[in-house]
Design a protein around this motif. Structure first.
Motif, PDB file in Angstrom:
ATOM      1  N   LEU A 117      -5.509   9.097  -8.225  1.00  0.00           N
ATOM      2  CA  LEU A 117      -5.215  10.186  -7.301  1.00  0.00           C
ATOM      3  C   LEU A 117      -4.435   9.642  -6.119  1.00  0.00           C
ATOM      4  CD1 LEU A 117      -8.586  12.168  -7.143  1.00  0.00           C
ATOM      5  CD2 LEU A 117      -6.561  12.713  -8.471  1.00  0.00           C
ATOM      6  N   GLU A 118      -3.304  10.259  -5.834  1.00  0.00           N
ATOM      7  CA  GLU A 118      -2.451   9.792  -4.753  1.00  0.00           C
ATOM      8  C   GLU A 118      -3.032  10.222  -3.406  1.00  0.00           C
ATOM      9  OE1 GLU A 118       1.785  11.322  -3.389  1.00  0.00           O
ATOM     10  OE2 GLU A 118       1.939  10.138  -5.222  1.00  0.00           O
ATOM     11  N   SER A 119      -3.209   9.234  -2.509  1.00  0.00           N
ATOM     12  CA  SER A 119      -3.740   9.552  -1.184  1.00  0.00           C
ATOM     13  C   SER A 119      -2.673   9.456  -0.099  1.00  0.00           C
ATOM     14  CB  SER A 119      -4.900   8.618  -0.837  1.00  0.00           C
ATOM     15  OG  SER A 119      -4.510   7.266  -0.924  1.00  0.00           O
ATOM     16  N   ILE A 120      -1.771   8.490  -0.230  1.00  0.00           N
ATOM     17  CA  ILE A 120      -0.674   8.339   0.738  1.00  0.00           C
ATOM     18  C   ILE A 120       0.603   8.083  -0.038  1.00  0.00           C
ATOM     19  CG2 ILE A 120       0.282   6.952   2.623  1.00  0.00           C
ATOM     20  CD1 ILE A 120      -2.543   6.243   3.436  1.00  0.00           C
ATOM     21  N   SER A 121       1.653   8.754   0.320  1.00  0.00           N
ATOM     22  CA  SER A 121       2.954   8.504  -0.301  1.00  0.00           C
ATOM     23  C   SER A 121       4.007   8.425   0.795  1.00  0.00           C
ATOM     24  CB  SER A 121       3.305   9.612  -1.302  1.00  0.00           C
ATOM     25  OG  SER A 121       4.552   9.346  -1.908  1.00  0.00           O
ATOM     26  N   ARG A 122       4.678   7.286   0.885  1.00  0.00           N
ATOM     27  CA  ARG A 122       5.717   7.095   1.878  1.00  0.00           C
ATOM     28  C   ARG A 122       7.036   6.857   1.170  1.00  0.00           C
ATOM     29  NH1 ARG A 122       3.585   5.849   6.883  1.00  0.00           N
ATOM     30  NH2 ARG A 122       5.717   6.303   7.569  1.00  0.00           N
ATOM     31  N   ARG A 123       8.088   7.467   1.661  1.00  0.00           N
ATOM     32  CA  ARG A 123       9.419   7.314   1.079  1.00  0.00           C
ATOM     33  C   ARG A 123      10.355   6.658   2.081  1.00  0.00           C
ATOM     34  NH1 ARG A 123       9.842  10.232  -3.612  1.00  0.00           N
ATOM     35  NH2 ARG A 123       8.242  11.808  -3.983  1.00  0.00           N
ATOM     36  N   ASN A 124      11.300   5.915   1.541  1.00  0.00           N
ATOM     37  CA  ASN A 124      12.375   5.333   2.346  1.00  0.00           C
ATOM     38  C   ASN A 124      11.831   4.488   3.496  1.00  0.00           C
ATOM     39  OD1 ASN A 124      15.134   4.907   2.854  1.00  0.00           O
ATOM     40  ND2 ASN A 124      15.176   6.523   4.400  1.00  0.00           N
ATOM     41  N   VAL A 125      10.900   3.580   3.169  1.00  0.00           N
ATOM     42  CA  VAL A 125      10.326   2.710   4.181  1.00  0.00           C
ATOM     43  C   VAL A 125      10.660   1.258   3.847  1.00  0.00           C
ATOM     44  CG1 VAL A 125       8.451   4.298   4.695  1.00  0.00           C
ATOM     45  CG2 VAL A 125       8.114   2.514   2.963  1.00  0.00           C
ATOM     46  N   LEU A 126      10.583   0.386   4.870  1.00  0.00           N
ATOM     47  CA  LEU A 126      10.751  -1.047   4.660  1.00  0.00           C
ATOM     48  C   LEU A 126       9.406  -1.656   4.316  1.00  0.00           C
ATOM     49  CD1 LEU A 126      13.095  -2.002   7.658  1.00  0.00           C
ATOM     50  CD2 LEU A 126      13.755  -1.613   5.269  1.00  0.00           C
ATOM     51  N   SER A 127       9.389  -2.548   3.320  1.00  0.00           N
ATOM     52  CA  SER A 127       8.135  -3.173   2.943  1.00  0.00           C
ATOM     53  C   SER A 127       8.366  -4.603   2.505  1.00  0.00           C
ATOM     54  CB  SER A 127       7.456  -2.390   1.820  1.00  0.00           C
ATOM     55  OG  SER A 127       8.178  -2.517   0.600  1.00  0.00           O
ATOM     56  N   VAL A 128       7.284  -5.386   2.584  1.00  0.00           N
ATOM     57  CA  VAL A 128       7.289  -6.775   2.141  1.00  0.00           C
ATOM     58  C   VAL A 128       6.002  -7.012   1.362  1.00  0.00           C
ATOM     59  CG1 VAL A 128       8.669  -7.602   4.081  1.00  0.00           C
ATOM     60  CG2 VAL A 128       6.168  -7.573   4.267  1.00  0.00           C
ATOM     61  N   PRO A 129       5.931  -8.083   0.569  1.00  0.00           N
ATOM     62  CA  PRO A 129       4.654  -8.431  -0.066  1.00  0.00           C
ATOM     63  C   PRO A 129       3.572  -8.655   0.988  1.00  0.00           C
ATOM     64  CG  PRO A 129       6.453  -9.686  -1.044  1.00  0.00           C
ATOM     65  CD  PRO A 129       7.019  -8.997   0.163  1.00  0.00           C
ATOM     66  N   VAL A 130       2.354  -8.252   0.686  1.00  0.00           N
ATOM     67  CA  VAL A 130       1.259  -8.390   1.642  1.00  0.00           C
ATOM     68  C   VAL A 130       1.095  -9.840   2.078  1.00  0.00           C
ATOM     69  CG1 VAL A 130      -1.240  -8.169   1.948  1.00  0.00           C
ATOM     70  CG2 VAL A 130       0.039  -6.354   0.807  1.00  0.00           C
ATOM     71  N   GLU A 131       1.319 -10.787   1.150  1.00  0.00           N
ATOM     72  CA  GLU A 131       1.109 -12.191   1.481  1.00  0.00           C
ATOM     73  C   GLU A 131       2.151 -12.732   2.469  1.00  0.00           C
ATOM     74  OE1 GLU A 131       2.934 -12.084  -2.741  1.00  0.00           O
ATOM     75  OE2 GLU A 131       1.483 -10.938  -1.547  1.00  0.00           O
ATOM     76  N   ALA A 132       3.204 -11.927   2.754  1.00  0.00           N
ATOM     77  CA  ALA A 132       4.200 -12.357   3.747  1.00  0.00           C
ATOM     78  C   ALA A 132       3.690 -12.192   5.174  1.00  0.00           C
ATOM     79  CB  ALA A 132       5.496 -11.569   3.568  1.00  0.00           C
ATOM     80  N   LEU A 133       2.609 -11.417   5.375  1.00  0.00           N
ATOM     81  CA  LEU A 133       2.096 -11.192   6.732  1.00  0.00           C
ATOM     82  C   LEU A 133       1.435 -12.451   7.275  1.00  0.00           C
ATOM     83  CD1 LEU A 133       0.467  -7.646   6.490  1.00  0.00           C
ATOM     84  CD2 LEU A 133       2.688  -8.260   7.475  1.00  0.00           C
ATOM     85  N   LEU A 134       1.713 -12.737   8.537  1.00  0.00           N
ATOM     86  CA  LEU A 134       1.096 -13.846   9.230  1.00  0.00           C
ATOM     87  C   LEU A 134       0.360 -13.315  10.461  1.00  0.00           C
ATOM     88  CD1 LEU A 134       4.146 -16.305   9.191  1.00  0.00           C
ATOM     89  CD2 LEU A 134       2.160 -16.366   7.664  1.00  0.00           C
ATOM     90  N   ALA A 135      -0.820 -13.838  10.709  1.00  0.00           N
ATOM     91  CA  ALA A 135      -1.573 -13.454  11.906  1.00  0.00           C
ATOM     92  C   ALA A 135      -0.943 -14.111  13.129  1.00  0.00           C
ATOM     93  CB  ALA A 135      -3.021 -13.872  11.769  1.00  0.00           C
ATOM     94  N   THR A 136      -0.797 -13.351  14.212  1.00  0.00           N
ATOM     95  CA  THR A 136      -0.219 -13.879  15.452  1.00  0.00           C
ATOM     96  C   THR A 136      -1.314 -14.082  16.492  1.00  0.00           C
ATOM     97  OG1 THR A 136       0.252 -11.647  16.261  1.00  0.00           O
ATOM     98  CG2 THR A 136       1.987 -12.750  15.004  1.00  0.00           C
ATOM     99  N   ALA A 137      -0.964 -14.825  17.545  1.00  0.00           N
ATOM    100  CA  ALA A 137      -1.954 -15.182  18.564  1.00  0.00           C
ATOM    101  C   ALA A 137      -2.526 -13.977  19.274  1.00  0.00           C
ATOM    102  CB  ALA A 137      -1.318 -16.145  19.568  1.00  0.00           C
TER     103      ALA A 137
END
Length: 341
Positions: free
Chosen positions: A278-298
């Protein structure tokens, strides 16, 4: 409830130049850049969908009980799983058939010549016509001489006494073809009026879900969904029913939800377990990266590494192992650092 994130395929738009040439305005207040990554991935512009995975079962619609109106001994009975259509015998009592005819009104009185002012007469005449009898019968609310003649012709073909009178000992009216879900009698059983002889269903199959009340917003009637089948493969489905009353089971309040499959694959038996997305959120025409690309900042936020330095970003929807990102100067095609695989 098991939850799963599923992403729609996204089409990357490649931008000329390299990520290292990105000019970011202002000085970053993040921690020092991490060591150079061992791998990179593109920032992608496209669709992102977050879905919820629910367990369901394939069921048949319209379950109801069929009760007999005749006393005697069962001499034949339709087998579970069999589909019966108008004109076919549901069972036999003392070798006399009880026949299925199509109609919404139960046969509550004997129908004979002279009876009038009844939709039961109309539905009988309509059924007789459909079965090839009653060429001269006018479909109306009056049981005429022509109707009685058509009844006798039908009775002769069905193996019933040719009385010209129809009652509930001979006919069961149901709205359409039916499937025998369970036979409540067996050959040799004695039956009497009022005894349940069958549990029947319609022939349309739905996927039944018990949806938590807290997730009711996911149940948008008419929404298209994906149904994952045992052994692999998916089938499109449409959400067609949403219960109006919650049911409490083991302390959890749930709503009955039904999904109609766009096509039926052979071998899908009643109560076959499936998974519905079941679809709960659908976003179109957005910028995205692999989740593992996120880095925690200070400062407790997130960043991505571009050109050897950590660039602060804000995150949005998650789906299919990707995350929506926002930030000044971000463009599709830029390379972000990811862990080596």
């Amino acid at each position: 409830m098991k939850r799963m994130l599923v992403g729609l395929a996204a089409t990357a738009v490649v931008v000329t130049g390299t990520a290292a040439a990105l000019s970011m305005g202002g000085k970053s207040d993040t921690a020092a850049a991490s060591p150079p990554p061992q791998a990179t991935a593109d920032i992608v512009r496209g669709g992102l969908t977050d879905t919820t995975s629910l367990s369901g079962k394939i069921t048949f619609t319209g379950e109801q009980a069929v009760r007999g109106h005749i006393a005697g001994t069962i001499t034949a009975v339709a087998a579970p799983g069999r589909v019966l259509r108008q004109g076919q015998a549901l069972y036999r009592v003392d070798r006399k058939p009880v026949v299925l005819m199509y109609g919404k009104l139960p046969l509550y009185r004997p129908l004979r010549q002279g009876v009038k002012d009844g939709p039961d007469v109309r539905q009988l005449e309509k059924a007789l016509k459909a079965l090839g009898h009653g060429k001269d019968v006018t479909i109306d609310d009056r049981f005429s001489w022509a109707t009685a003649r058509a009844v006798r012709a039908w009775q002769k073909r069905a193996g019933l006494p040719q009385t010209g009178v129809v009652d509930a000992e001979q006919v069961v009216f149901l709205p359409s073809k039916i499937r025998i879900a369970k036979a409540d009698v067996a050959v040799g059983d004695s039956v009497s009026p009022g005894r349940q002889v069958f549990t029947v269903t319609g022939t349309d199959r739905l996927v039944h879900l018990d949806l938590d009340v807290a997730d009711l917003a996911l149940a948008r009637k008419g929404a298209m969904v994906k149904v994952e089948l045992p052994g692999g493969g998916t089938v499109a489905g449409k959400l067609v029913t949403v219960g109006a009353v919650a049911t409490s089971r083991e302390g959890d309040a749930t709503i009955d939800v039904g999904v109609r499959l766009a096509r039926i694959k052979s071998g899908l038996a009643d109560q076959t377990p499936v998974t519905v997305l079941l679809e709960s959120i659908s976003r179109r025409n957005v910028l995205s990266v692999p989740v593992e690309a996120l880095l925690a900042t200070a400062d407790g936020g997130y960043g991505v590494e571009i050109g050897g330095r950590v660039v602060p970003v804000k995150t949005g929807a998650y789906g299919g192992g990707r995350v929506e990102i926002f930030g000044p100067g971000l463009e599709p095609g830029m390379k972000v650092g990811v862990p080596a695989t």
